[in-house]
Design an enzyme around this catalytic site. Structure first.
Site, PDB file in Angstrom:
ATOM      1  N   GLU A 130       1.001  -1.139  -0.095  1.00  0.00           N
ATOM      2  CA  GLU A 130       0.067   0.098  -0.102  1.00  0.00           C
ATOM      3  C   GLU A 130       0.813   1.013   0.185  1.00  0.00           C
ATOM      4  O   GLU A 130       2.061   1.141   0.342  1.00  0.00           O
ATOM      5  CB  GLU A 130      -0.841  -0.131   1.133  1.00  0.00           C
ATOM      6  CG  GLU A 130      -1.774  -1.152   1.283  1.00  0.00           C
ATOM      7  CD  GLU A 130      -2.815  -1.382   2.434  1.00  0.00           C
ATOM      8  OE1 GLU A 130      -2.699  -0.162   3.360  1.00  0.00           O
ATOM      9  OE2 GLU A 130      -3.717  -2.150   2.426  1.00  0.00           O
ATOM     10  N   TRP A 159       1.918  -0.390  -6.115  1.00  0.00           N
ATOM     11  CA  TRP A 159       3.078  -1.277  -6.958  1.00  0.00           C
ATOM     12  C   TRP A 159       2.471  -2.684  -7.327  1.00  0.00           C
ATOM     13  O   TRP A 159       3.107  -3.771  -7.013  1.00  0.00           O
ATOM     14  CB  TRP A 159       4.130  -1.489  -5.952  1.00  0.00           C
ATOM     15  CG  TRP A 159       4.514  -0.185  -5.182  1.00  0.00           C
ATOM     16  CD1 TRP A 159       4.408   0.226  -3.878  1.00  0.00           C
ATOM     17  CD2 TRP A 159       5.270   0.750  -5.891  1.00  0.00           C
ATOM     18  NE1 TRP A 159       5.233   1.269  -3.773  1.00  0.00           N
ATOM     19  CE2 TRP A 159       5.448   1.861  -4.743  1.00  0.00           C
ATOM     20  CE3 TRP A 159       5.272   1.222  -7.356  1.00  0.00           C
ATOM     21  CZ2 TRP A 159       6.063   2.952  -5.165  1.00  0.00           C
ATOM     22  CZ3 TRP A 159       5.875   2.378  -7.618  1.00  0.00           C
ATOM     23  CH2 TRP A 159       6.371   3.553  -6.424  1.00  0.00           C
ATOM     24  N   ARG A 246       9.590 -15.185  -4.535  1.00  0.00           N
ATOM     25  CA  ARG A 246      11.136 -14.637  -4.761  1.00  0.00           C
ATOM     26  C   ARG A 246      12.074 -15.692  -5.705  1.00  0.00           C
ATOM     27  O   ARG A 246      12.981 -15.128  -6.236  1.00  0.00           O
ATOM     28  CB  ARG A 246      11.783 -14.612  -3.341  1.00  0.00           C
ATOM     29  CG  ARG A 246      11.104 -13.273  -2.527  1.00  0.00           C
ATOM     30  CD  ARG A 246      11.202 -13.294  -0.923  1.00  0.00           C
ATOM     31  NE  ARG A 246      10.477 -12.009  -0.547  1.00  0.00           N
ATOM     32  CZ  ARG A 246      10.133 -11.886   0.611  1.00  0.00           C
ATOM     33  NH1 ARG A 246      10.578 -12.689   1.736  1.00  0.00           N
ATOM     34  NH2 ARG A 246       9.320 -10.969   1.122  1.00  0.00           N
ATOM     35  N   GLU A 366       8.995  -7.756  -4.552  1.00  0.00           N
ATOM     36  CA  GLU A 366       8.872  -8.766  -3.633  1.00  0.00           C
ATOM     37  C   GLU A 366       9.860  -8.867  -2.418  1.00  0.00           C
ATOM     38  O   GLU A 366      10.542 -10.199  -2.181  1.00  0.00           O
ATOM     39  CB  GLU A 366       8.940 -10.007  -4.720  1.00  0.00           C
ATOM     40  CG  GLU A 366       7.695  -9.956  -5.528  1.00  0.00           C
ATOM     41  CD  GLU A 366       7.509 -11.379  -6.235  1.00  0.00           C
ATOM     42  OE1 GLU A 366       7.625 -12.252  -5.703  1.00  0.00           O
ATOM     43  OE2 GLU A 366       7.003 -11.164  -7.233  1.00  0.00           O
ATOM     44  N   GLU A 370      17.423  -5.390   1.322  1.00  0.00           N
ATOM     45  CA  GLU A 370      17.595  -5.235   2.762  1.00  0.00           C
ATOM     46  C   GLU A 370      16.520  -6.129   3.593  1.00  0.00           C
ATOM     47  O   GLU A 370      16.721  -6.793   4.744  1.00  0.00           O
ATOM     48  CB  GLU A 370      17.157  -3.705   3.199  1.00  0.00           C
ATOM     49  CG  GLU A 370      18.311  -2.923   2.777  1.00  0.00           C
ATOM     50  CD  GLU A 370      18.373  -2.819   1.251  1.00  0.00           C
ATOM     51  OE1 GLU A 370      17.511  -2.662   0.460  1.00  0.00           O
ATOM     52  OE2 GLU A 370      19.628  -2.764   0.717  1.00  0.00           O
TER      53      GLU A 370
HETATM   54  N1  CAA Z   1       5.810 -18.010   5.691  1.00  0.00           N
HETATM   55  C1  CAA Z   1       4.606 -17.944   6.516  1.00  0.00           C
HETATM   56  N2  CAA Z   1       4.575 -17.368   7.665  1.00  0.00           N
HETATM   57  C2  CAA Z   1       5.687 -16.496   8.037  1.00  0.00           C
HETATM   58  C3  CAA Z   1       6.703 -16.369   7.219  1.00  0.00           C
HETATM   59  C4  CAA Z   1       6.735 -16.888   6.114  1.00  0.00           C
HETATM   60  N3  CAA Z   1       7.683 -17.013   5.501  1.00  0.00           N
HETATM   61  N4  CAA Z   1       7.450 -15.391   7.794  1.00  0.00           N
HETATM   62  C5  CAA Z   1       6.767 -14.999   8.861  1.00  0.00           C
HETATM   63  N5  CAA Z   1       5.636 -15.673   9.085  1.00  0.00           N
HETATM   64  C6  CAA Z   1       4.600 -15.539  10.017  1.00  0.00           C
HETATM   65  C7  CAA Z   1       5.219 -15.719  11.727  1.00  0.00           C
HETATM   66  O1  CAA Z   1       5.472 -16.995  11.999  1.00  0.00           O
HETATM   67  C8  CAA Z   1       4.474 -14.999  12.395  1.00  0.00           C
HETATM   68  O2  CAA Z   1       3.291 -15.781  12.768  1.00  0.00           O
HETATM   69  P1  CAA Z   1       2.906 -16.022  14.283  1.00  0.00           P
HETATM   70  O3  CAA Z   1       2.918 -14.802  15.113  1.00  0.00           O
HETATM   71  O4  CAA Z   1       1.765 -16.669  14.174  1.00  0.00           O
HETATM   72  O5  CAA Z   1       4.240 -16.780  14.583  1.00  0.00           O
HETATM   73  C9  CAA Z   1       3.986 -13.787  11.447  1.00  0.00           C
HETATM   74  O6  CAA Z   1       4.103 -14.173  10.229  1.00  0.00           O
HETATM   75  C10 CAA Z   1       4.691 -12.666  11.456  1.00  0.00           C
HETATM   76  O7  CAA Z   1       6.072 -12.809  11.762  1.00  0.00           O
HETATM   77  P2  CAA Z   1       7.046 -11.553  11.746  1.00  0.00           P
HETATM   78  O8  CAA Z   1       7.122 -10.889  13.122  1.00  0.00           O
HETATM   79  O9  CAA Z   1       8.542 -12.247  11.343  1.00  0.00           O
HETATM   80  O10 CAA Z   1       6.619 -10.668  10.606  1.00  0.00           O
HETATM   81  P3  CAA Z   1       7.260  -9.087  10.523  1.00  0.00           P
HETATM   82  O11 CAA Z   1       6.003  -8.124  10.265  1.00  0.00           O
HETATM   83  O12 CAA Z   1       8.056  -8.724  11.370  1.00  0.00           O
HETATM   84  O13 CAA Z   1       7.775  -9.064   8.747  1.00  0.00           O
HETATM   85  C11 CAA Z   1       9.149  -9.333   6.883  1.00  0.00           C
HETATM   86  C12 CAA Z   1       8.549  -9.889   8.388  1.00  0.00           C
HETATM   87  C13 CAA Z   1       9.971 -10.431   6.726  1.00  0.00           C
HETATM   88  C14 CAA Z   1       9.974  -8.150   7.029  1.00  0.00           C
HETATM   89  C15 CAA Z   1       8.096  -9.089   5.974  1.00  0.00           C
HETATM   90  O14 CAA Z   1       7.316  -7.976   6.408  1.00  0.00           O
HETATM   91  C16 CAA Z   1       8.353  -8.855   4.543  1.00  0.00           C
HETATM   92  O15 CAA Z   1       8.469 -10.183   3.972  1.00  0.00           O
HETATM   93  N6  CAA Z   1       8.318  -7.908   4.152  1.00  0.00           N
HETATM   94  C17 CAA Z   1       8.524  -7.536   2.759  1.00  0.00           C
HETATM   95  C18 CAA Z   1       7.016  -7.614   1.913  1.00  0.00           C
HETATM   96  C19 CAA Z   1       7.447  -7.606   0.650  1.00  0.00           C
HETATM   97  O16 CAA Z   1       8.212  -8.708  -0.083  1.00  0.00           O
HETATM   98  N7  CAA Z   1       6.337  -6.951  -0.296  1.00  0.00           N
HETATM   99  C20 CAA Z   1       6.428  -7.058  -1.588  1.00  0.00           C
HETATM  100  C21 CAA Z   1       4.962  -7.159  -2.210  1.00  0.00           C
HETATM  101  S1  CAA Z   1       4.753  -7.932  -3.687  1.00  0.00           S
HETATM  102  C22 CAA Z   1       5.346  -6.998  -4.764  1.00  0.00           C
HETATM  103  O17 CAA Z   1       6.590  -6.660  -4.827  1.00  0.00           O
HETATM  104  C23 CAA Z   1       4.576  -6.242  -6.016  1.00  0.00           C
HETATM  105  C24 CAA Z   1       4.362  -7.259  -7.047  1.00  0.00           C
HETATM  106  O18 CAA Z   1       3.267  -6.873  -7.801  1.00  0.00           O
HETATM  107  C25 CAA Z   1       5.496  -8.025  -7.740  1.00  0.00           C
END
Ligand code: CAA
Length: 385
Positions: A130, A159, A246, A366, A370
């Site tokens: 968002e 995006w 990814r 995606e 970082e």
């Molecule tokens: N698979 C499943 N569940 C997962 C997971 C995974 N890979 N990673 C974490 N979780 C779960 C955790 O177990 C946790 O659950 P519980 O509380 O039940 O244990 C929950 O998710 C929260 O985990 P975190 O506290 O680790 O989550 P966070 O908020 O700190 O986020 C992060 C971690 C890895 C930084 C994540 O926010 C992230 O990947 N950010 C990047 C987002 C992204 O890639 N966006 C791109 C969007 S798509 C795009 O690019 C557009 C397009 O059209 C191509």
């Protein structure tokens, strides 16, 4: 043997030869025009569908090709080596749209939504980011209000690849903001729904043939049977989907980098300076050697992540490593490719100029580099001996 992968079986070799031939004959000749015009390659997307490349990992029962993730990674590299815009369109449909429905959907959802996407008859998109929540989607604001028979979505998304053309969008919204990410739900949204609109298209540095849109949801009604998975489990669906995504983007980066390396080898063989082709100069040989080594290192990490996925092992860290390594290799290799070409590489006459612009996005979408490092470090510390 495909690019130094000794285990490659005959079915994969046949598939990749077919995809490579198609990419060279049908896609590569159009790639410069697609980039210049910023044209969505409708005819190529149709051909990808006809070849079974839009739902590669979806079981045949649901309209897909029933292939493994390693085959998908290899095919993605081939398509992206010809045209990175076509590569991302294919990647988003396969990894971010088909996969979550295939993994979490009911049979009725698979029949209605997955089948046409896997066959390439309909196009998918994935709406998580968002305006105020890109790297940190846990706090996303798109509201899903419970109403009679379903939900009403209100807010916006940013995006979104395939944003303009997608027929079906996997959308993440929060039904209970007080619960934080535990209130996030995944929905399958028909983009023809009243109240859904594409409010803005981005004017981008690279991958100009794919659309990147801002979506607006003005009280879009989503029937209850379009909830994907359980209520409140949407955040996990999003992150597990991105794990696979990814691998797709890592493969796209490999394709872009390979195109730049091949172009550099051809140029160095033809360009004469100091009394002979520049490939005789050690400076150029060192560039080529380092480019090839970084490419192959990233490729092996990518195929390793895909193999872990195929074996049913955890692949969160492996996919993050693959994307980090492949996207940074692509940026480095395309930069060096311009250096090998000298001033020519800075002009639109040579493909490396496009490769350089296309490579940059792989370090951003995606999950930025970082974010990949955060994911890798978290997994490393989680397994401290
Ligand atoms: N698979 C499943 N569940 C997962 C997971 C995974 N890979 N990673 C974490 N979780 C779960 C955790 O177990 C946790 O659950 P519980 O509380 O039940 O244990 C929950 O998710 C929260 O985990 P975190 O506290 O680790 O989550 P966070 O908020 O700190 O986020 C992060 C971690 C890895 C930084 C994540 O926010 C992230 O990947 N950010 C990047 C987002 C992204 O890639 N966006 C791109 C969007 S798509 C795009 O690019 C557009 C397009 O059209 C191509």
């Amino acid at each position: 043997m495909i690019y130094g992968w000794p285990e490659t079986d005959d079915s994969k070799k046949m598939l990749i030869e077919q995809v490579r031939e198609f990419a060279r004959a049908e896609i590569a000749p159009k790639a410069a025009e697609i980039d210049r015009e910023g044209r969505f390659p409708t005819e190529i997307v149709k051909q990808l569908g006809d070849m079974g490349l839009m739902g590669m990992m979806v079981p045949e029962q649901w309209g897909g090709s029933g292939m493994d993730a390693v085959s998908y990674a290899m095919a993605m590299e081939e398509i992206s080596a010809a045209c990175a815009s076509s590569g991302v369109i294919m990647s988003v449909n396969n990894s971010l749209s088909c996969w979550p429905i295939s993994e979490y959907g009911t049979d009725a959802q698979k029949d209605k939504w997955l089948k046409p996407m896997a066959k390439g008859e309909k196009l998918g998109s994935f709406a998580l980011s968002e305006p105020g929540h890109g790297s940190d989607p846990a706090g996303l604001k798109l509201q899903a209000q419970k109403v009679d028979g379903g939900y009403k979505l209100k807010g916006s998304k940013n995006w979104i690849t395939n944003g303009k053309e997608a027929d079906i969008c996997v959308v993440f919204a929060n039904t209970n903001p007080q619960a934080g990410y535990k209130g996030i739900c995944a929905f399958i949204v028909d983009t023809k729904s009243p109240g859904f609109s594409v409010s803005k298209l981005e004017d981008k540095l690279g991958i100009t043939g794919s659309s990147t849109g801002q979506l607006f949801f003005d009280d879009v009604f989503v029937p209850a049977d379009c909830l994907l998975g359980q209520e409140g489990k949407g955040f996990k669906i999003a992150l597990s989907t991105l794990d696979g995504g990814r691998i797709g983007i890592a493969s796209q980066a490999l394709g872009i980098a390979r195109c730049a390396l091949d172009a550099s080898k051809r140029f160095a063989s033809e360009r004469e300076q100091h009394g002979g082709p520049i490939k005789n100069l050690q400076a150029i040989q060192f560039f080529i050697a380092d480019m090839a080594t970084r490419l192959q290192s990233a490729r092996l990490l990518t195929w390793h992540a895909a193999k872990c996925k195929d074996l049913g092992l955890s692949y969160t860290k492996e996919a993050a490593m693959a994307k980090l390594a492949a996207s940074e290799a692509a940026m480095w290799i395309t930069t060096k490719a311009i250096q090998v070409h000298g001033g020519y590489g800075y002009t639109k006459e040579y493909v490396v100029e496009r490769n350089f612009r296309d490579a940059k996005i792989t370090e951003l979408y995606e999950g930025t580099s970082e974010i990949q490092r955060i994911v890798i470090a978290a997994q490393e510390f989680a397994h401290l001996n």
